[in-house]
Design an enzyme around this catalytic site. Structure first.
Site, PDB file in Angstrom:
ATOM      1  N   PHE A 190     -24.172 -41.157 -14.393  1.00  0.00           N
ATOM      2  CA  PHE A 190     -25.147 -41.224 -13.305  1.00  0.00           C
ATOM      3  C   PHE A 190     -24.753 -40.352 -12.114  1.00  0.00           C
ATOM      4  O   PHE A 190     -25.507 -40.240 -11.151  1.00  0.00           O
ATOM      5  CB  PHE A 190     -25.326 -42.678 -12.842  1.00  0.00           C
ATOM      6  N   ASP A 191     -23.569 -39.756 -12.177  1.00  0.00           N
ATOM      7  CA  ASP A 191     -23.108 -38.937 -11.053  1.00  0.00           C
ATOM      8  C   ASP A 191     -24.034 -37.760 -10.792  1.00  0.00           C
ATOM      9  O   ASP A 191     -24.170 -37.307  -9.659  1.00  0.00           O
ATOM     10  CB  ASP A 191     -21.683 -38.434 -11.311  1.00  0.00           C
ATOM     11  N   LYS A 226     -28.348 -64.163  -2.625  1.00  0.00           N
ATOM     12  CA  LYS A 226     -27.148 -64.336  -3.454  1.00  0.00           C
ATOM     13  C   LYS A 226     -26.466 -65.650  -3.091  1.00  0.00           C
ATOM     14  O   LYS A 226     -26.016 -66.404  -3.960  1.00  0.00           O
ATOM     15  CB  LYS A 226     -26.180 -63.177  -3.249  1.00  0.00           C
ATOM     16  N   PRO A 262     -25.150 -57.450   7.934  1.00  0.00           N
ATOM     17  CA  PRO A 262     -25.811 -57.961   9.143  1.00  0.00           C
ATOM     18  C   PRO A 262     -25.922 -59.475   9.237  1.00  0.00           C
ATOM     19  O   PRO A 262     -26.433 -59.993  10.210  1.00  0.00           O
ATOM     20  CB  PRO A 262     -27.202 -57.326   9.052  1.00  0.00           C
ATOM     21  N   GLY A 263     -25.469 -60.225   8.205  1.00  0.00           N
ATOM     22  CA  GLY A 263     -25.418 -61.674   8.348  1.00  0.00           C
ATOM     23  C   GLY A 263     -26.320 -62.469   7.426  1.00  0.00           C
ATOM     24  O   GLY A 263     -26.696 -63.592   7.755  1.00  0.00           O
ATOM     25  N   PHE A 266     -25.683 -64.009   4.560  1.00  0.00           N
ATOM     26  CA  PHE A 266     -25.059 -65.262   4.127  1.00  0.00           C
ATOM     27  C   PHE A 266     -25.262 -66.358   5.180  1.00  0.00           C
ATOM     28  O   PHE A 266     -25.633 -67.483   4.871  1.00  0.00           O
ATOM     29  CB  PHE A 266     -23.560 -65.045   3.900  1.00  0.00           C
ATOM     30  N   ASP A 306     -12.097 -55.332  13.297  1.00  0.00           N
ATOM     31  CA  ASP A 306     -11.403 -54.775  12.126  1.00  0.00           C
ATOM     32  C   ASP A 306     -10.489 -55.841  11.527  1.00  0.00           C
ATOM     33  O   ASP A 306      -9.464 -56.193  12.113  1.00  0.00           O
ATOM     34  CB  ASP A 306     -10.605 -53.543  12.544  1.00  0.00           C
ATOM     35  N   ASP A 341     -18.016 -60.985   2.371  1.00  0.00           N
ATOM     36  CA  ASP A 341     -18.885 -60.102   1.580  1.00  0.00           C
ATOM     37  C   ASP A 341     -18.581 -58.644   1.893  1.00  0.00           C
ATOM     38  O   ASP A 341     -19.478 -57.811   1.973  1.00  0.00           O
ATOM     39  CB  ASP A 341     -20.353 -60.431   1.890  1.00  0.00           C
ATOM     40  N   LYS A 387     -16.679 -61.607  -2.216  1.00  0.00           N
ATOM     41  CA  LYS A 387     -17.106 -60.549  -3.130  1.00  0.00           C
ATOM     42  C   LYS A 387     -15.903 -59.734  -3.580  1.00  0.00           C
ATOM     43  O   LYS A 387     -15.043 -59.381  -2.780  1.00  0.00           O
ATOM     44  CB  LYS A 387     -18.125 -59.642  -2.442  1.00  0.00           C
TER      45      LYS A 387
END
EC number: 2.1.1.57
Length: 835
Positions: free
Chosen positions: A206-207, A239, A280-281, A283, A335, A364, A404
């Site tokens: 697929f590259d 999810k 962005p949140g 979960f 971080d 995640d 994840k």
């Protein structure tokens, strides 16, 4: 020519002959071996021989009857195979007239093309004739035998770990530093070499493919694609909804080992969770949608374009979520690989969860590895370690963790999984159906954090420091657990290999399927809509569109929330407590009291800083609250706006705070019919959920301290005379609350919490309180449902003892006015009637 003298009856035949000749010419193909002139000549010759010649050498003209007989031929040529059976009879007969034979080309010398003209393989906006080298090669993968799509999923756990949690001494020589490794093809300790190479090959084809083509094919190929994000911020929310269901609501309704819920909506404790590397949140939006104001979230993620987008939480109240970016708080960088950020976030979470930690942590994390997709596991190793480290830092004993992961081929990654396996009661690797089958994403799910994991946490903390030191060098941490230790646990190793190989097989089939869908744009998954509907029903997610919350004015929202309650109730003023009305506080056990600091108001929250107050008079309007604070939408409270003070003299600081007297609706939950004590307990819970300790610039929200009326003397202990800035140095009466802030009290609210005809008494023989019905003469130790005084009864029947001039409640105040109700009078009455 001779033909021009023929009768008009031969005209249709001429046209037929002409069409046949033209068709023969168009079906003949130029050969790379012959010049155009010979090709044209051959085409003409072929057409002449098939349709009848005009040349005079032929000697005679074919009659129309003989042409019609030929046109009725039953097949192309004798012995033609069925490979041409898809063509209609007319086209077959035309080809037969032109002398077509299977395996030969048309033309005098059979120089035409022998194969059927293929359909165009042109894809998208590529240049004509472009061939993607490698993409069109055969993969030899049968993707059509994949399992039938289903909303039901199975979970396979690692066996329970029987090994002791490793200690510092044992782990002292576990970390191995070596040359930085940037290849994945030889990582065959936990996956068969053939499968590993196959999955890497499938990814590589697929590259060369255009990204948009890939996405379109993937959308058509994935049977679960239509689930998408429903009404949430993104697909990540679904999810979490998917996995929360599969794991029996382990996250939003955690239970102890006996199956008993650890938190209940009616009880005081919040469900605490953390969401890291999760902008962005999605979960968090799911959890807050499911739990509403019964949950409180803490978030850590990188600042910048991938930050939390709380303003896009349409289905849940983002006011219940507090981002904290590590060192520097709201000014930090988020971080997670920086040790100081890990420590700062840990301390912040523990400080705000009674030093217990969160019930569960979600992680995640991921970042773009475009062009290096096969190395995603290696490039993400420190991120994975730091997410695991954060779980061991902030999750409470018995709590859960979900994170994840990507490929788990390297001994480094497997070593991290092994440490989780040692630290939690149960661990599994799981790929939800909401995670696209062709990617390497799956989740490690950990249940029940064990006691005594501190040394593992400290070890991972030291590994992270080493990784930071080796950054931008040729060296790296290659092992966190020795291979012999991992492989010494045969059950763990067997599970790891089975999981990896099963995951590889799934990916290979999914990638082959996408490739087939790229090549054939007519292929579709027919059950996408059906599967989506089935999944949403199973997971308890309404099938609704994502719509931004509608804006409304406070008055309309107020009438919506009170649901037809008489508005006159809200204009009631409390009965003044005087010598004449003192008898109203009998029986004493029926009452509670609170210290007042200003005028009572109603406060409505429309979301974020859209907060308004109203004094209860119908003639007055709702007024925008000029304070910096945030409340979830659909919230209605009875409050005071109190000027709190801290310190004395020049260093004294003043801040306006919201003090809750009672609650009516909390984030859409109508609690007016519940007992006063329960309403106050829920108010305390609500305040914990919306408080923002990281934001000292915001005005605080507090719940009034409630005292039993028979314990009123406790209030006077907390009264003292203090110098208030701006009061010309004259000491003023002050009441100090639980948080060491004080304010000038204006009086005392006294609220009846028991509904007529019930009252409360004290049984001397049983030494406990009981409820007594004055009409039926029945008594019971249990609270009868009809003895609960709802909000409107409490509000209507309240009394107010004003502490104005002439009322002496502190020994340093001026003498008592004999015509006014004194502290001694009230305490004496209470003591007399509470026995």
């Amino acid at each position: 020519m001779k033909r021009r003298n023929d009768s008009e009856c031969t005209a249709p035949l001429k046209k037929q002959k002409k069409r046949v000749a033209e068709l023969a010419l168009s079906l003949s193909s130029t050969s790379d071996d012959e010049p155009p002139s010979s090709v044209n000549h051959a085409a003409k010759a072929s057409a002449t021989s098939l349709s009848g010649s005009d040349s005079e050498t032929e000697g005679k003209q074919r009659s129309s009857d003989s042409f019609d007989d030929a046109f009725k031929a039953d097949s192309l040529v004798e012995g033609t195979s069925s490979r041409y059976s898809m063509y209609n009879s007319v086209s077959q007969k035309l080809m037969a007239k032109m002398g077509f034979k299977e395996g030969e080309g048309l033309g005098k010398y059979s120089q035409g093309r022998k194969d059927i003209v293929e359909a165009s393989n042109q894809k998208g906006r590529r240049g004509l004739g472009l061939t993607l080298q490698g993409f069109d090669q055969e993969l030899n993968v049968n993707w059509r035998d994949e399992p039938e799509p289903s909303a039901c999923e199975q979970v396979s756990w690692f066996p329970e770990c029987t090994t002791e949690i490793p200690d510092t001494q044992e782990m002292s020589d576990w970390m191995v530093v070596g040359k930085r490794k940037m290849i994945i093809e030889d990582e065959t300790e936990f996956c068969g070499e053939g499968l590993l190479r196959s999955v890497l090959k499938c990814k590589s084809v697929f590259d060369v493919l255009d990204g948009e083509e890939m996405r379109r094919a993937r959308t058509r190929a994935n049977p679960y694609e239509m689930i998408r994000g429903v009404f949430f911020l993104n697909r990540a929310a679904m999810k979490m909804a998917n996995m929360d269901f599969v794991f029996d609501r382990m996250f939003t309704n955690p239970r102890d080992s006996y199956g008993k819920p650890l938190v209940k909506d009616r009880e005081a404790e919040l469900l605490y969770f953390a969401d890291v590397c999760a902008g962005p949140g999605g979960f968090s939006e799911y959890v807050l949608w499911r739990k509403r104001w019964h949950a409180k979230g803490f978030g850590l993620t990188l600042k910048g374009p991938h930050d939390f987008k709380l303003e896009d939480f349409y289905s849940a109240s983002s006011e219940l979520f507090e981002p904290y970016y590590g060192e520097g708080g709201i000014d930090g960088d988020g971080d997670i690989t920086r040790p100081e950020n890990i420590n700062a976030f840990r301390n912040f979470v523990l400080d705000n969860t009674d030093h217990k930690g969160v019930h569960f942590l979600m992680a995640d994390g991921g970042f773009s590895v475009e062009g290096q997709e096969n190395l995603q596991e290696i490039l993400s190793k420190q991120l994975l370690l730091c997410q695991f480290l954060m779980a061991l830092s902030v999750v409470r004993t018995g709590g859960h963790f979900i994170c994840k992961t990507f490929d788990l081929f390297t001994p480094f990654s497997v070593g991290l999984i092994y440490l989780l396996y040692c630290c939690f009661e149960r661990v599994c690797l799981f790929k939800p159906i909401t995670s696209r089958p062709a990617n390497s994403e799956r989740y490690v799910v950990c249940k029940g954090l064990k006691v005594g994991i501190d040394e593992v946490r400290d070890y991972l903390f030291s590994v992270n420091i080493k990784l930071n030191q080796l950054r931008n060098t040729d060296s790296d941490v290659n092992l966190v657990v020795p291979l012999e230790v991992i492989k010494g646990d045969h059950e763990f190793t067997d599970y790891m290999i089975r999981s990896n190989e099963g995951h590889c097989s799934l990916q290979i089939k999914a990638l082959a399927k996408i490739r087939a869908f790229v090549q054939d744009t007519t292929l579709i998954e027919p059950r996408q809509a059906e599967i989506r509907k089935e999944c949403l029903r199973l997971w308890g997610i309404p099938d609704q569109a994502r719509v931004a919350p509608s804006s409304t004015d406070p008055k309309s929202k107020f009438f919506e929330l009170i649901q037809g309650t008489e508005i006159d109730i809200f204009s009631y003023k409390p009965t003044p407590l005087t010598a004449k009305t003192l008898e109203k506080i009998r029986p004493v056990l029926d009452y509670r009291c609170m210290v007042s600091g200003s005028e009572q108001k109603f406060l409505i929250g429309l979301g974020k800083s859209q907060i308004y107050t109203w004094d209860g008079r119908q003639s007055d309007r709702w007024v925008k609250l000029d304070l910096k604070t945030e409340l979830p939408r659909d919230t209605l409270l009875s409050v005071e706006i109190v000027h709190e003070l801290k310190g004395e003299g020049k260093a004294q600081r003043k801040i306006s705070a919201i003090h809750i007297l009672d609650v009516l609706v909390l984030n859409g939950s109508d609690v007016r019919e519940q007992h006063f004590n329960q309403r106050i307990q829920l108010a305390e819970k609500f305040v914990k959920a919306v408080s923002k300790p990281s934001r000292p610039d915001m005005n605080p929200i507090r719940v009034k301290e409630v005292y039993r009326l028979e314990e009123m003397e406790k209030i006077f202990v907390r009264l003292e005379m203090k110098i208030i800035k701006g009061s010309s140095g004259t000491p003023k009466l002050s009441y100090t609350g639980r948080d060491d802030r004080h304010f000038v009290p204006t009086g005392l609210y006294i609220v009846r919490t028991v509904n007529e005809p019930w009252t409360m008494g004290f049984s001397k023989s049983f030494k406990r309180k009981f409820f007594y019905n004055k009409k039926t003469k029945n008594s019971t130790f249990d609270l009868p449902a009809d003895a609960i005084a709802p909000f409107h009864i409490c509000y209507y029947g309240r009394l107010f003892w004003e502490w104005g001039d002439g009322i002496r409640v502190h020994e340093s105040q001026k003498p008592q006015d004999p015509d006014k109700l004194s502290k001694e009078d009230v305490l004496s009455f209470i003591q007399t009637h509470s026995a």
